[in-house]
Design a protein around this motif. Structure first.
Motif, PDB file in Angstrom:
ATOM      1  N   GLU A  52       0.824  -1.200   0.000  1.00  0.00           N
ATOM      2  CA  GLU A  52       0.000   0.000   0.000  1.00  0.00           C
ATOM      3  C   GLU A  52       0.864   1.257   0.000  1.00  0.00           C
ATOM      4  O   GLU A  52       0.546   2.247  -0.664  1.00  0.00           O
ATOM      5  N   ALA A  53       1.994   1.220   0.699  1.00  0.00           N
ATOM      6  CA  ALA A  53       2.903   2.365   0.712  1.00  0.00           C
ATOM      7  C   ALA A  53       3.484   2.611  -0.684  1.00  0.00           C
ATOM      8  O   ALA A  53       3.579   3.751  -1.131  1.00  0.00           O
ATOM      9  N   LYS A  54       3.837   1.525  -1.383  1.00  0.00           N
ATOM     10  CA  LYS A  54       4.365   1.666  -2.743  1.00  0.00           C
ATOM     11  C   LYS A  54       3.320   2.257  -3.682  1.00  0.00           C
ATOM     12  O   LYS A  54       3.621   3.098  -4.514  1.00  0.00           O
ATOM     13  N   VAL A  55       2.085   1.809  -3.551  1.00  0.00           N
ATOM     14  CA  VAL A  55       1.013   2.304  -4.410  1.00  0.00           C
ATOM     15  C   VAL A  55       0.791   3.790  -4.153  1.00  0.00           C
ATOM     16  O   VAL A  55       0.636   4.574  -5.096  1.00  0.00           O
ATOM     17  N   ASN A  56       0.791   4.197  -2.905  1.00  0.00           N
ATOM     18  CA  ASN A  56       0.583   5.609  -2.577  1.00  0.00           C
ATOM     19  C   ASN A  56       1.725   6.474  -3.085  1.00  0.00           C
ATOM     20  O   ASN A  56       1.508   7.582  -3.545  1.00  0.00           O
ATOM     21  N   VAL A  57       2.957   5.984  -3.009  1.00  0.00           N
ATOM     22  CA  VAL A  57       4.109   6.747  -3.505  1.00  0.00           C
ATOM     23  C   VAL A  57       4.001   6.913  -5.013  1.00  0.00           C
ATOM     24  O   VAL A  57       4.251   7.986  -5.548  1.00  0.00           O
ATOM     25  N   GLU A  58       3.609   5.848  -5.722  1.00  0.00           N
ATOM     26  CA  GLU A  58       3.485   5.937  -7.175  1.00  0.00           C
ATOM     27  C   GLU A  58       2.394   6.917  -7.575  1.00  0.00           C
ATOM     28  O   GLU A  58       2.526   7.647  -8.546  1.00  0.00           O
ATOM     29  N   ARG A  59       1.310   6.947  -6.851  1.00  0.00           N
ATOM     30  CA  ARG A  59       0.226   7.870  -7.165  1.00  0.00           C
ATOM     31  C   ARG A  59       0.650   9.321  -6.953  1.00  0.00           C
ATOM     32  O   ARG A  59       0.281  10.196  -7.714  1.00  0.00           O
ATOM     33  N   GLN A  60       1.423   9.574  -5.940  1.00  0.00           N
ATOM     34  CA  GLN A  60       1.823  10.938  -5.632  1.00  0.00           C
ATOM     35  C   GLN A  60       2.924  11.434  -6.561  1.00  0.00           C
ATOM     36  O   GLN A  60       3.032  12.625  -6.806  1.00  0.00           O
ATOM     37  N   SER A  61       3.747  10.528  -7.076  1.00  0.00           N
ATOM     38  CA  SER A  61       4.895  10.959  -7.859  1.00  0.00           C
ATOM     39  C   SER A  61       4.538  11.292  -9.315  1.00  0.00           C
ATOM     40  O   SER A  61       5.371  11.799 -10.034  1.00  0.00           O
ATOM     41  N   VAL A  62       3.342  10.990  -9.759  1.00  0.00           N
ATOM     42  CA  VAL A  62       2.957  11.288 -11.134  1.00  0.00           C
ATOM     43  C   VAL A  62       2.678  12.785 -11.248  1.00  0.00           C
ATOM     44  O   VAL A  62       1.847  13.343 -10.554  1.00  0.00           O
ATOM     45  N   ILE A  63       3.441  13.414 -12.128  1.00  0.00           N
ATOM     46  CA  ILE A  63       3.281  14.845 -12.354  1.00  0.00           C
ATOM     47  C   ILE A  63       2.842  15.026 -13.799  1.00  0.00           C
ATOM     48  O   ILE A  63       3.337  14.365 -14.708  1.00  0.00           O
ATOM     49  N   LEU A  64       1.917  15.911 -13.998  1.00  0.00           N
ATOM     50  CA  LEU A  64       1.323  16.100 -15.310  1.00  0.00           C
ATOM     51  C   LEU A  64       2.359  16.505 -16.355  1.00  0.00           C
ATOM     52  O   LEU A  64       2.348  16.008 -17.480  1.00  0.00           O
ATOM     53  N   GLU A  65       3.279  17.357 -16.000  1.00  0.00           N
ATOM     54  CA  GLU A  65       4.294  17.798 -16.959  1.00  0.00           C
ATOM     55  C   GLU A  65       5.188  16.649 -17.389  1.00  0.00           C
ATOM     56  O   GLU A  65       5.570  16.550 -18.560  1.00  0.00           O
ATOM     57  N   GLU A  66       5.539  15.769 -16.448  1.00  0.00           N
ATOM     58  CA  GLU A  66       6.383  14.618 -16.796  1.00  0.00           C
ATOM     59  C   GLU A  66       5.651  13.691 -17.764  1.00  0.00           C
ATOM     60  O   GLU A  66       6.239  13.190 -18.728  1.00  0.00           O
ATOM     61  N   GLU A  67       4.395  13.463 -17.523  1.00  0.00           N
ATOM     62  CA  GLU A  67       3.618  12.620 -18.423  1.00  0.00           C
ATOM     63  C   GLU A  67       3.488  13.266 -19.801  1.00  0.00           C
ATOM     64  O   GLU A  67       3.525  12.575 -20.817  1.00  0.00           O
ATOM     65  N   TYR A  68       3.368  14.585 -19.838  1.00  0.00           N
ATOM     66  CA  TYR A  68       3.296  15.288 -21.112  1.00  0.00           C
ATOM     67  C   TYR A  68       4.595  15.119 -21.889  1.00  0.00           C
ATOM     68  O   TYR A  68       4.590  14.900 -23.103  1.00  0.00           O
ATOM     69  N   GLU A  69       5.716  15.204 -21.203  1.00  0.00           N
ATOM     70  CA  GLU A  69       7.016  15.029 -21.864  1.00  0.00           C
ATOM     71  C   GLU A  69       7.153  13.610 -22.413  1.00  0.00           C
ATOM     72  O   GLU A  69       7.690  13.406 -23.504  1.00  0.00           O
ATOM     73  N   LYS A  70       6.678  12.620 -21.692  1.00  0.00           N
ATOM     74  CA  LYS A  70       6.727  11.243 -22.185  1.00  0.00           C
ATOM     75  C   LYS A  70       5.892  11.106 -23.455  1.00  0.00           C
ATOM     76  O   LYS A  70       6.289  10.429 -24.406  1.00  0.00           O
ATOM     77  N   MET A  71       4.734  11.738 -23.482  1.00  0.00           N
ATOM     78  CA  MET A  71       3.868  11.663 -24.652  1.00  0.00           C
ATOM     79  C   MET A  71       4.487  12.375 -25.849  1.00  0.00           C
ATOM     80  O   MET A  71       4.317  11.947 -26.990  1.00  0.00           O
ATOM     81  N   LYS A  72       5.219  13.466 -25.603  1.00  0.00           N
ATOM     82  CA  LYS A  72       5.870  14.182 -26.702  1.00  0.00           C
ATOM     83  C   LYS A  72       6.966  13.330 -27.325  1.00  0.00           C
ATOM     84  O   LYS A  72       7.215  13.406 -28.526  1.00  0.00           O
TER      85      LYS A  72
END
Length: 106
Positions: A52-72
């Motif tokens: 559960e701690a790992k899942v919560n860390v993964e949810r918090q670490s997602v940043i919209l700008e980083e995901e946008y850069e991956k998509m670019k």
């Protein structure tokens, strides 16, 4: 004795009271069964604390700008939507058709 026979012939006593008891008793019974169902769902949803701690860390670490850069960085211009086989189609035959079409293009 006369009153007992009169009550047995009365439609309200014969059919109405058992129906009311069935409805009221059924609602209480259903409440108990649904409570058991929801308690069981709560127990299934509980995760191991470390997981559960790992899942919560993964949810918090997602940043919209980083995901946008991956998509670019992804090559979406050459992306092709390939349809899968229908349930009535033979999947092996369809895969062979797709492979042959891909070889023709290359």
């Amino acid at each position: 004795m006369l009153n007992l026979k009169a009550l047995q012939r009365n439609k309200t006593v014969r059919y109405g009271i058992p129906m009311l008891l069935l409805i009221v008793g059924g609602s209480f019974g259903l409440r108990e069964f649904t409570a058991i169902r929801y308690e069981a769902q709560k127990h299934r949803r509980k995760l191991d604390p470390s997981l559960e701690a790992k899942v919560n860390v993964e949810r918090q670490s997602v940043i919209l700008e980083e995901e946008y850069e991956k998509m670019k960085q992804m090559n979406l211009v050459e992306w092709k939507n390939i349809r899968g086989p229908r349930p009535w189609e033979d999947s092996r035959e369809y895969q062979e058709q797709q492979r042959s079409r891909q070889k023709e293009k290359d």
